[in-house]
Write an enzyme that holds these catalytic residues in place. Structure first.
Site, PDB file in Angstrom:
ATOM      1  N   HIS A 226     -65.177  98.714-110.655  1.00  0.00           N
ATOM      2  CA  HIS A 226     -63.832  98.671-111.214  1.00  0.00           C
ATOM      3  C   HIS A 226     -63.018  97.487-110.706  1.00  0.00           C
ATOM      4  O   HIS A 226     -61.819  97.419-110.911  1.00  0.00           O
ATOM      5  CB  HIS A 226     -63.085  99.974-110.915  1.00  0.00           C
ATOM      6  CG  HIS A 226     -63.679 101.161-111.612  1.00  0.00           C
ATOM      7  ND1 HIS A 226     -63.219 102.438-111.434  1.00  0.00           N
ATOM      8  CD2 HIS A 226     -64.706 101.253-112.500  1.00  0.00           C
ATOM      9  CE1 HIS A 226     -63.928 103.283-112.183  1.00  0.00           C
ATOM     10  NE2 HIS A 226     -64.841 102.582-112.821  1.00  0.00           N
ATOM     11  N   ARG A 259     -56.498  93.963-109.448  1.00  0.00           N
ATOM     12  CA  ARG A 259     -55.422  94.907-109.785  1.00  0.00           C
ATOM     13  C   ARG A 259     -54.480  95.131-108.617  1.00  0.00           C
ATOM     14  O   ARG A 259     -54.888  95.130-107.461  1.00  0.00           O
ATOM     15  CB  ARG A 259     -56.012  96.293-110.099  1.00  0.00           C
ATOM     16  CG  ARG A 259     -56.712  96.374-111.415  1.00  0.00           C
ATOM     17  CD  ARG A 259     -56.897  97.809-111.830  1.00  0.00           C
ATOM     18  NE  ARG A 259     -57.965  98.481-111.089  1.00  0.00           N
ATOM     19  CZ  ARG A 259     -58.306  99.748-111.306  1.00  0.00           C
ATOM     20  NH1 ARG A 259     -57.653 100.478-112.191  1.00  0.00           N
ATOM     21  NH2 ARG A 259     -59.296 100.286-110.621  1.00  0.00           N
ATOM     22  N   LYS A 261     -51.783  98.310-108.112  1.00  0.00           N
ATOM     23  CA  LYS A 261     -51.192  99.476-108.776  1.00  0.00           C
ATOM     24  C   LYS A 261     -50.377 100.307-107.790  1.00  0.00           C
ATOM     25  O   LYS A 261     -50.818 100.623-106.690  1.00  0.00           O
ATOM     26  CB  LYS A 261     -52.239 100.316-109.506  1.00  0.00           C
ATOM     27  CG  LYS A 261     -53.497 100.601-108.742  1.00  0.00           C
ATOM     28  CD  LYS A 261     -54.498 101.397-109.592  1.00  0.00           C
ATOM     29  CE  LYS A 261     -55.712 101.762-108.770  1.00  0.00           C
ATOM     30  NZ  LYS A 261     -56.679 102.619-109.418  1.00  0.00           N
TER      31      LYS A 261
END
Ligand SMILES: *[C@@H]1O[C@H](CO)[C@@H](O)[C@H](O)[C@H]1NC(C)=O
Ligand SMILES: *[C@@H]1O[C@H](CO)[C@@H](O)[C@H](O)[C@H]1NC(C)=O
Ligand SMILES: *[C@@H]1O[C@H](CO)[C@@H](O)[C@H](O)[C@H]1NC(C)=O
Length: 365
Positions: A226, A259, A261
């Site tokens: 991911h 990413r 988050k």
């Protein structure tokens, strides 16, 4: 009872290899076979511990916690673990000034195929986490090769000044075999952590930082998972991530590239973050994703500013996004001090619904 059990012997070689430490002589010891019942005496009396061709009994942790300062642990040959549904960890290490090393050709095999059911940590069989580095300070983990993790691999928690280098995590068999939540490195409550020159083949985050300061992820290769993630941040006991650099890394065939988050409706801070010189190849969902609307059940669609993302530098991030994927998604509130340059992603599509981009930052969707 099998014949292997008879080999569960410690070989003490308290000869020329012994080193004096704090006035006592501590030996070089080898643990092999299929019993770890001698481990506590080995930890007390040996400054150099070789774990060789050992099968750790099902449901037991290879417990290398509380090692004496200055201990070297070397993994040699093939290390296996009996199969049992339990939470693990399979290996746990703590102490100060510890070196965990792997001899050439070492293989530490978690037997993942016996656990993988596509559900990871969210259901199905209870799966043991692999390697806990908790309160492991001023230490180095290097040259170890980890295969077939049932679920999460490294949990780095409450560590200070730990370097992980030249490590292989190979859960690639889980790609078609039901591997899930096989995070490479999860970091929380830690400082001065460096992970470098490592390769990670898995099915979840290559790196996930929930909290911590002064964390460096450099020259690493991530495939199949991911991507590289800060967060999710918020809603835990420590919600501060500060001073992180991700540099010279490659992310291949992954759901996301990089990413950040933060969790909707929580508080904390994410600051002083640099992603630099990153190559993304064949990214499925999103190349660069920065969002402040995360919840455990997905994205909320509106960001909150309780965990502002400050001083985020993104420099020279290049690569390819698969068709159907999104190049850059930014949905934040209260962000400031960003500097973005040299972002060049091809393929995929532009995001819709971006908001909160600090003006003049060079960031764009
Ligand atoms: C390692 O550092 C942590 C966090 O600073 C501390 O809580 C822990 O006691 C230290 N452990 C050792 C073995 O020194
Ligand atoms: C970090 O740990 C290493 C041992 O791995 C040690 O040599 C070094 O002095 C430590 N650095 C700090 C700042 O404590
Ligand atoms: C952000 O960067 C500015 C300018 O370099 C600096 O003054 C400020 O302290 C930084 N803030 C944080 C939260 O890192």
């Amino acid at each position: 009872m099998n014949s292997l059990a008879l080999l569960g012997t410690i070989f003490l070689a308290a000869s020329s290899l012994s080193i004096p430490l704090d006035g006592e002589t501590r030996a070089s010891c080898t643990l092999k076979g299929s019993s770890i019942s001698d481990l506590s005496s080995v930890k007390k009396s040996c400054s150099s511990i070789t774990i060789q061709d050992l099968t750790v009994p099902a449901g037991q942790t290879l417990d290398l916690t509380g090692l004496k300062s200055g201990t070297t642990v070397t993994f040699k040959g093939t290390i296996k673990f009996g199969t049992k549904q339990w939470a693990g960890p399979l290996i746990s290490v703590s102490g100060s000034q510890i070196t965990v090393n792997g001899a050439s050709g070492n293989k530490i095999d978690g037997g993942g195929a016996s656990y993988w059911d596509g559900k990871g940590g969210n259901g199905g069989k209870t799966k043991p986490k692999f390697f806990k580095a908790g309160k492991l300070n001023h230490s180095v983990i290097k040259n170890i090769n980890i295969y077939n993790s049932p679920v999460h691999v490294f949990s780095i928690n409450n560590c200070q000044n730990l370097t992980v280098q030249s490590v292989l995590i190979d859960d690639s068999k889980g790609d078609s075999g039901g591997g899930h939540n096989t995070d490479g490195f999860d970091i929380s409550d830690s400082s001065q952590i460096t992970i470098k020159n490592s390769k990670i083949y898995n099915q979840d985050d290559c790196l996930a930082i929930n909290s911590g300061t002064d964390i460096h992820f450099e020259n690493n290769y991530c495939k199949g998972g991911h991507g590289i993630s800060i967060g999710s941040v918020g809603g835990r006991s420590n919600n501060v991530v500060k001073k992180v650099t991700v540099k010279n890394c490659e992310v291949v065939n992954s759901d996301n590239g990089i990413r950040v988050k933060t969790i909707y409706g929580t508080t904390g801070t994410v600051s002083d973050i640099t992603f630099q010189d990153i190559t993304l190849t064949n990214i499925n969902k999103c190349g660069i994703s920065v969002r402040g609307d995360y919840t455990n059940s997905g994205s909320k669609g509106t960001a909150t500013d309780g965990v502002p993302i400050k001083n985020l530098t993104v420099k020279n991030v290049q690569g390819t996004i698969k068709s159907g994927g999104t190049r850059v998604m930014i949905l934040v509130k209260g962000a400031s001090g960003w500097k973005w340059s040299g972002v060049s992603l091809s393929g995929g599509k532009a995001a819709s619904g971006c908001s909160g981009i600090p003006s003049g930052s060079g960031a764009k969707c």
